[in-house]
Motif scaffolding. Structure first.
Motif, PDB file in Angstrom:
ATOM      1  N   HIS A 115       2.916   3.054  -4.934  1.00 35.46           N
ATOM      2  CA  HIS A 115       3.140   1.656  -5.357  1.00 35.46           C
ATOM      3  C   HIS A 115       1.879   0.852  -5.063  1.00 35.46           C
ATOM      4  CE1 HIS A 115       5.279   2.855  -1.619  1.00 35.46           C
ATOM      5  NE2 HIS A 115       4.249   2.175  -1.134  1.00 35.46           N
ATOM      6  N   ILE A 247       2.044  -2.383  -2.311  1.00 34.62           N
ATOM      7  CA  ILE A 247       3.263  -3.172  -2.116  1.00 34.62           C
ATOM      8  C   ILE A 247       3.754  -2.939  -0.693  1.00 34.62           C
ATOM      9  CG2 ILE A 247       5.633  -3.605  -2.877  1.00 34.62           C
ATOM     10  CD1 ILE A 247       4.913  -2.583  -5.610  1.00 34.62           C
ATOM     11  N   ARG A 249       6.570  -3.328   1.709  1.00 39.94           N
ATOM     12  CA  ARG A 249       7.999  -3.609   1.609  1.00 39.94           C
ATOM     13  C   ARG A 249       8.538  -4.061   2.932  1.00 39.94           C
ATOM     14  NH1 ARG A 249       9.094   1.893  -1.597  1.00 39.94           N
ATOM     15  NH2 ARG A 249       7.913   2.684   0.178  1.00 39.94           N
TER      16      ARG A 249
HETATM   17 MN    MN Z   1       3.570   2.413   0.952  1.00 39.54          MN
END
Ligand code: MN
Ligand code: UDP
Length: 476
Positions: A115, A247, A249
């Motif tokens: 990602h 990204i 999270r």
């Molecule tokens: Mn990661």
């Protein structure tokens, strides 16, 4: 929007005869769109003659679209250089990357999370350094992609460290490491890497022992490979002119197959192989782990011998002298930061820490002299000295001349607290960034107000997103 690297980077040029790269991306139940963003950015922003191949390792995902649909997509829109490998059982990212690397044939391996978005001119600066010295491992600066909006924003240049809980953290780059001939574009020595994004000569990866295949799913492998690189004759750098968004999270959307705590299992393995007497630092924080089993490490111990690696003490002395070492292993002439005595850091600014959105000020929840106290928003009182913060040259925020705003190093999900100033950076370093954000260096997040409407006004760390709940001003 994509932020391009700063002007000094734009002026740099790179040799044309760079080694070719195999990009290895391991994924487990990744969102199809995020995976495509990663792969397309690599294909679009890497000169074709440098991109040998992209190897996608599906770690036995359950999502349907990651199967036939992914194969079809690759065939239709990304023919040629993309290879998909399917693990028949869940291996975790550590063995997953090893599987990908074993299939790679390019001179350099580049590992990416599934990602990411690589920025323009991301690869050449990495390859150029490896080209100059194949025993140098390099990481891009990791920019932030918001998990909520998927917007890309740049992050400050920091470097990797760790704490004795064996958690990775970010540190500000010591001044001594900056400002060589190449100024802000020069590679920065980094004691550790964050883990997901790095490039390394493939033969060197193999010689150095790849990864510890006894490590499961996620965690600890980044410190293990960092220690191994430095202790066994290599170098690890962050390259300011290479930027890749990731990204971040709020929590990891998966567990391990049997619910094991793989971070602990993996950390124990690395402690027993690499930390020598300093593993006691870890056990003093986690006494419960002293007798916990960690599988067979004999191959890794053998590897360390075979490579003739330095001691962990050597690593601490030469690579991470900033690390504080409490207890019996303390350095003989370690500067005493705890009672800094007469050497107080210079004050840069003094005033109330004002939160725009709520029109309130950040204060101690209890007495400002209470160690461990949380901080909350209250009505600003311009006569109250207990609302006064000092921001000093060490990037500390000191309330009422007493305690420092601190992100505990062992429990990174907790909100910040007031703690004794320790002067060793990381968890007590804050910087004021663009959008008036207050950036915590070691966790790489911004100070944010959670319930802006509630009476309590509690604060927490959150991914920097430029929202108004993250805007602060230190005013005199
Ligand atoms: Mn990661
Ligand atoms: N991953 C994997 N198998 C696993 C766990 C993770 O292939 O069992 C992949 C994951 O999809 C991602 C990379 O490994 O591409 C790193 O994991 P993650 O992004 O969750 O770690 P974080 O960035 O949160 O440290």
């Amino acid at each position: 929007m994509c932020r391009t690297p700063g002007m000094p980077c734009k002026k740099k040029s790179y040799p044309v005869d760079l080694p070719v790269a195999s990009v290895v991306i391991c994924f487990y139940n990744e969102a199809f769109s995020a995976l495509l963003r990663t792969v397309h950015s690599v294909v679009d922003r890497t000169p074709a003659h440098l991109l040998h191949e992209v190897i996608l390792v599906d770690d036995n995902s359950d999502f349907d679209d990651l199967k036939g649909e992914l194969d079809d997509y690759v065939q239709k829109y990304l023919p040629g250089k993309i290879k998909v490998i399917r693990n028949t059982k869940r291996e975790g990212l550590i063995r997953g990357r090893m599987i990908g690397a074993a299939q790679a044939t390019g001179e350099v391996l580049v590992f990416l999370d599934s990602h990411c978005e690589v920025n323009v001119m991301w690869l050449q600066p990495l390859l150029a350094v490896i080209h100059g010295d194949p025993h140098t491992v390099v990481c891009p600066v990791i920019d932030i992609i918001s998990a909520d909006t998927l917007a890309y924003s740049s992050s400050p240049v920091v470097r990797g460290g760790f704490n004795w809980g064996l958690h990775f953290k970010w540190d500000l780059v010591p001044l001594a490491e900056l400002g060589g001939a190449d100024g802000a574009t020069a590679p920065i020595r980094s004691p550790t890497m964050a883990g997901g994004l790095f490039a390394m000569n493939r033969q060197y990866f193999n010689e150095l022992g790849q990864y510890d295949s006894g490590m499961d799913i996620w965690g600890g492998e980044n410190l293990e490979i960092s220690f191994r690189i430095w202790m066994c004759g290599g170098k690890l750098f962050i390259i300011p002119c290479s930027r890749v968004g990731h990204i971040f999270r709020k929590r990891r959307p998966y567990g391990s197959p049997e619910g094991q705590d793989t971070m602990t299992h993996n950390s124990l393995r690395l402690a027993h192989v690499w930390l020598d007497e300093y593993k006691e630092q870890y056990f003093s924080l986690r006494p419960d782990l002293k007798t916990k089993s960690y599988g067979n490490i004999s191959e890794r111990v053998e590897l360390r011998k075979r490579l003739g690696c330095q001691s962990f003490r050597w690593y601490l002395d030469h690579v991470y002298p900033e690390m504080q070492i409490p207890g019996p292993n303390a350095r003989p002439q370690q500067p005493i930061f705890i009672n800094r005595g007469p050497k107080r850091p210079r004050v840069l600014q003094r005033g109330r820490l004002y939160h725009f959105q709520t029109n309130k000020c950040l204060v101690a929840q209890g007495r400002p002299s209470q160690k461990g106290s949380l901080v909350v928003l209250k009505a600003c009182d311009y006569r109250d000295p207990t609302q006064i913060w000092i921001y000093n040259e060490e990037h500390e925020l000191v309330l009422n001349n007493l305690l420092c705003l601190d992100m505990s190093e062992t429990r990174s999900s907790d909100p910040p607290r007031l703690m004794k100033c320790h002067g060793s950076g990381g968890s007590q370093q804050w910087t004021f960034g663009k959008n008036n954000w207050l950036y915590q260096v070691s966790v790489g997040q911004c100070l944010s107000v959670v319930d802006t409407l509630g009476p309590k006004g509690s604060v927490a760390m959150a991914i920097c997103d430029g929202s108004s709940s993250q805007q602060w001003h230190l005013e005199g």
